[in-house]
Design an enzyme around this catalytic site. Structure first.
Site, short mmCIF file in Angstrom:
data_model
loop_
_atom_site.label_atom_id
_atom_site.label_comp_id
_atom_site.label_asym_id
_atom_site.label_seq_id
_atom_site.Cartn_x
_atom_site.Cartn_y
_atom_site.Cartn_z
N TYR A 24 0.89 -1.33 0.07
CA TYR A 24 -0.18 -0.10 0.07
C TYR A 24 0.86 1.16 -0.09
CZ TYR A 24 -3.52 -3.23 1.55
OH TYR A 24 -4.26 -4.56 1.54
N ASN A 47 -12.59 -1.23 -4.66
CA ASN A 47 -12.45 -1.79 -5.94
C ASN A 47 -13.71 -2.54 -6.61
OD1 ASN A 47 -11.74 -3.09 -8.14
ND2 ASN A 47 -9.93 -4.26 -7.39
N CYS A 55 -6.26 -6.22 -6.94
CA CYS A 55 -6.00 -5.70 -5.71
C CYS A 55 -5.45 -6.77 -4.68
CB CYS A 55 -6.97 -4.72 -5.11
SG CYS A 55 -8.54 -5.82 -4.91
N HIS A 56 -5.59 -7.97 -5.03
CA HIS A 56 -4.88 -9.05 -4.08
C HIS A 56 -3.73 -8.96 -4.18
CE1 HIS A 56 -5.31 -10.87 -7.97
NE2 HIS A 56 -4.21 -11.74 -7.75
N GLU A 84 -0.53 -17.41 -7.74
CA GLU A 84 0.31 -16.83 -8.69
C GLU A 84 1.79 -16.69 -8.30
OE1 GLU A 84 -0.75 -12.51 -8.98
OE2 GLU A 84 -2.89 -13.07 -9.63
#
Length: 86
Positions: A24, A47, A55-56, A84
């Site tokens: 952030y 979002n 946003c994860h 990911e």
């Protein structure tokens, strides 16, 4: 209706490559507002498309996961980040 700041945060989120994260604070700094980490987190929470707009991939500077507004909350965020990272 989204604020200009929220749109700017979302634009930066869209730039985070698959398999990577930003904090952030990093996003706040990129936007020229290094003290606005909490505002970035709030923008992430607003979002409207949390899986499409990733946003994860935004986490705390400490490495903690932070929050996640999509159905499934932080449990889903952890799963997405794990997927990911492999």
């Amino acid at each position: 209706m989204a604020t200009e700041f929220q749109k700017a945060v979302w634009n930066e989120i869209d730039k985070i490559p698959y398999g990577t994260t930003k904090s952030y604070k990093e996003i706040a700094t990129i936007l020229g507002k290094p003290g606005a980490s909490r505002a970035v987190a709030n923008a992430c929470g607003k979002n409207p498309t949390p899986i499409i707009r990733p946003c994860h991939r935004v986490i705390c500077s400490s490495g903690k996961i932070g929050g996640y507004s999509a159905n499934g909350g932080t449990r889903l965020k952890k799963v997405l980040l794990k997927i990911e990272s492999t």
